[in-house]
Design an enzyme around this catalytic site. Sequence first.
Site, PDB file in Angstrom:
ATOM      1  N   HIS B  50       0.824  -1.209   0.000  1.00  0.00           N
ATOM      2  CA  HIS B  50       0.000   0.000   0.000  1.00  0.00           C
ATOM      3  C   HIS B  50       0.857   1.258   0.000  1.00  0.00           C
ATOM      4  O   HIS B  50       1.960   1.274   0.532  1.00  0.00           O
ATOM      5  CB  HIS B  50      -0.880   0.014   1.261  1.00  0.00           C
ATOM      6  CG  HIS B  50      -1.931  -1.040   1.262  1.00  0.00           C
ATOM      7  ND1 HIS B  50      -3.100  -0.918   0.550  1.00  0.00           N
ATOM      8  CD2 HIS B  50      -1.984  -2.245   1.874  1.00  0.00           C
ATOM      9  CE1 HIS B  50      -3.829  -2.013   0.745  1.00  0.00           C
ATOM     10  NE2 HIS B  50      -3.168  -2.835   1.540  1.00  0.00           N
ATOM     11  N   SER B 338      -3.953  -5.585   7.556  1.00  0.00           N
ATOM     12  CA  SER B 338      -3.594  -4.621   6.528  1.00  0.00           C
ATOM     13  C   SER B 338      -3.321  -3.263   7.170  1.00  0.00           C
ATOM     14  O   SER B 338      -4.092  -2.839   8.035  1.00  0.00           O
ATOM     15  CB  SER B 338      -4.746  -4.485   5.532  1.00  0.00           C
ATOM     16  OG  SER B 338      -4.440  -3.485   4.582  1.00  0.00           O
TER      17      SER B 338
END
Lengths: 418, 476
Positions: B50, B338
């Site tokens: 990310h 995450s």
Amino acid sequence: MLQYDLVVVGGGPAGMAAALQAHEDGVEKILVLERADTLGGILEQCIHTGFGLHYFGEELSGPEYAARFSDALYKTNIDVKVDTMVLDISAENVVTAVNNFDGILTVQAKAVVLAMGCRERPRGALSIAGSRPSGIMTAGTAQKYVNIDGYMPGKTVVILGSGDIGLIMARRMTLEGAKVKAVCELMPYSGGLTRNIVQCLEDFGIPLRLSCTVIQTHGKERLEGVTVANVDEHSQPIPGTEEYIPCDTLMLSVGLIPENELSKSAGVTLDPVTNGPVVDEYRETSKKGVFACGNVLQVHDLVDYVTEESKLAGAGAAKFIRNEKPAGGLVSTAGANGVRYVVPQRINRQTDRDVKLYFRVGKVMESVMLSVSCGDETLISRKKRKMAPGEMEYVTLKASDLAKLPEGAKLVVSTREA
Amino acid sequence: MNYDVAVVGAGVVGALIARELSRTDLRVALLEKCNDVAMGTTKANSAIVHGGFDAANGTLKAKLNVRGTELMPQLCGLLHVPYRNNGSLVLAFSDEEMQHVHALYERGLKNGVPKLSILDKDAVLALEPHVSGEVVGALLSETAGIVCPYELTIAATENAVTNGVEFFRNCAVTAIQKHADGFTLETTRGEISASYVVNAAGIHSDDIARMIGDDSISLVARKGEYYLLDKAYGYLADHTIFQCPNKMGKGVLVTPTVDGNLLIGPSALDVEDKEDVDTTAQGLQFVVEKAKRSVPDLNLRGAITSFAGMRAHSTTDDFIIGFSEKSDRFLNVAGIESPGLSAAPAIAKMVYGMVCEKTNAAERADFVPGREAPVRFRNMTKSEREALIAKNKAYGRVICRCETITEGEILDAIHAPAGARDVDGVKRRTRAGMGRCQGGFCGSKVVEILSRELHLPMNEVTKFGGDSKILFGKTK
């Protein structure tokens, strides 16, 4: 670079028959490339009988059927390389392959026959919910474990899909002492041959559950059971019909997919219905000098038809190499009204032989009129008592009739109520 | 057996920590309860690096994500792990969502995320022609990427073992005794003593902490389901395509994988059973419906498999990295959901720092930072292949026809440090069985090779350890 007149990709029944026919028709330098360690293809693991009834008029096992061709082949000067994987076929018909004795092999071919066969549809393509334990495999993989390796892949078995391999494995597992609890089929009819339903299920008291599918797998490490459910006319599970069946093995026999990755890379046009190449009456693909036959072209029920088709491809390749292949205007074929596809998809009007149009219907049909027409003109019309998706059908067109058709004509195979 | 540090859990976090610690003179053990590394959350997630704009300002998630994403390319280079800097887009389908995109942009700037920009509809469609025409704009994050999480873990473990870390598989920690100068870990492979413990047990890290009386960690098992599509559908997305996030996660994404497949998912469902990675009809249907909102041309005919993974969601909504209140020798690395994969390289560096500070460990002079590139026959030129086969004939025998994987590559996978012991282990290391036929043809050959190389009877070879045997006895 090696030079050959003809390179045959695949040494199963299709590749062997094509190579032998080309040899018989005078092609001198032929090379057969086979990825397994023997010729014979999938027949090697099909130790049941029922092969050859049409072609030889006798009942053979798979390895016996294959041996008729491999024995003949090894008596010729056809070169064979087993354990050899074809990696690429170029636009100029240069075939690149690899094995552990030649290393990388490049062969310039005048003509190529594609005979790679097909593969089984795996679980992933079905999206069955549940866990991912061991014990879930295609019927063909299970067949290899039992018949080639000599190991039992399961003791209590549910089979999803009533394709022929699934039916054959239901009997095979039973004979080896396993308990086959059910064969579930999503459709309201079986996808297998009638003779296999009788000889492999009914004779052993194995239930065939139509309009039924597996909706969930259970068990974290080894499979412990499956949930099955009946489905409606849109193949959707019907709530309330779920049933848990304990089993350690789920075998899938849910369809075969022609293996055309090489064909695609070679630039051959595929038919979206058959998933095999578009071919003419000699099984020449859209790419000049590249032929296709057997299950890579269309999935067959009987090896006898594979042999017949592959001999055509071999004969076509021989004619191509000698520059004697009929040419001069194509007509196309198509299916309509329940006829899903027709092979070959196109025919040279001036062809030198009668042409069989092979096709399959999309659902079970009883008492229908089958016709082949061109515009308003009906060339063939015949009553059929029963047709089913699991059995390939054909009608034969006379070369003399084909010659009368205008160039660009479209032949339609269709059904209507009788 | 006495160690300076026992790292519990060989997921991507534990493996990278072990590798980082192998720079020192510390004796390190890496304990894994399964038959292989990367068997939990690591093997089933979005495989995304990310940008770092999503996490709240000032959190560990934000800080370690940005740093991890910065470290990732070089780390993957050293370890020869597939990584691609493909960039990501967060799509907006309404003015309201566009406001959210602006908010993410602002947050990203505060988090220190470089190379963020806001695109209008035309710019989005120019980058991604298969995105829905209903898109109104998007956030582009140019530093985002994709990586293969299990290959990263395998490579990190290999490298750690090369540098002296001892890897114990099938080694579940069942109890921990705390002493003044360390711990005794009772495991399924006997007792292991360690002066320090790093708890990187993923979804089970709360259970491991509880073994020393630390019940401060509260994890929720949050399941996510995915579809993997054939490489033939890889063309549908080049960037990683997100939707606007909600409180359960970052929404359903559509992304290419480093292998050229297309991945869609995940769903998000909190579950009781931490081991419940069953897929569900509803979950998969949800994924498809949501993904089609981003890329309407998606077609499930291309699906080659579906799977589910578990997120270790901490009720604190941030990573938990620090020494336990119950022991300053017990370091928790928990709640790594995450952007855990993106952050993992930075987490490893942080833990390295914390452990070194306590132990005064010295750096080794002979640390090997990388591993040799594994042979990838499918990516080689003709002359490279010829040279390879000339050296070793096993590279001339193709075992997996869909992915063109040779016997030589499978032998390498088995005989590597912390090598493959089961069929799935071979698959994750080589891709044998990962293609269209999903092991239909090569599965039995891989069983044969494992049996031969590991001197195991065929019917002892497993899919993924434990009772996941593939064959029963011989036929009649």
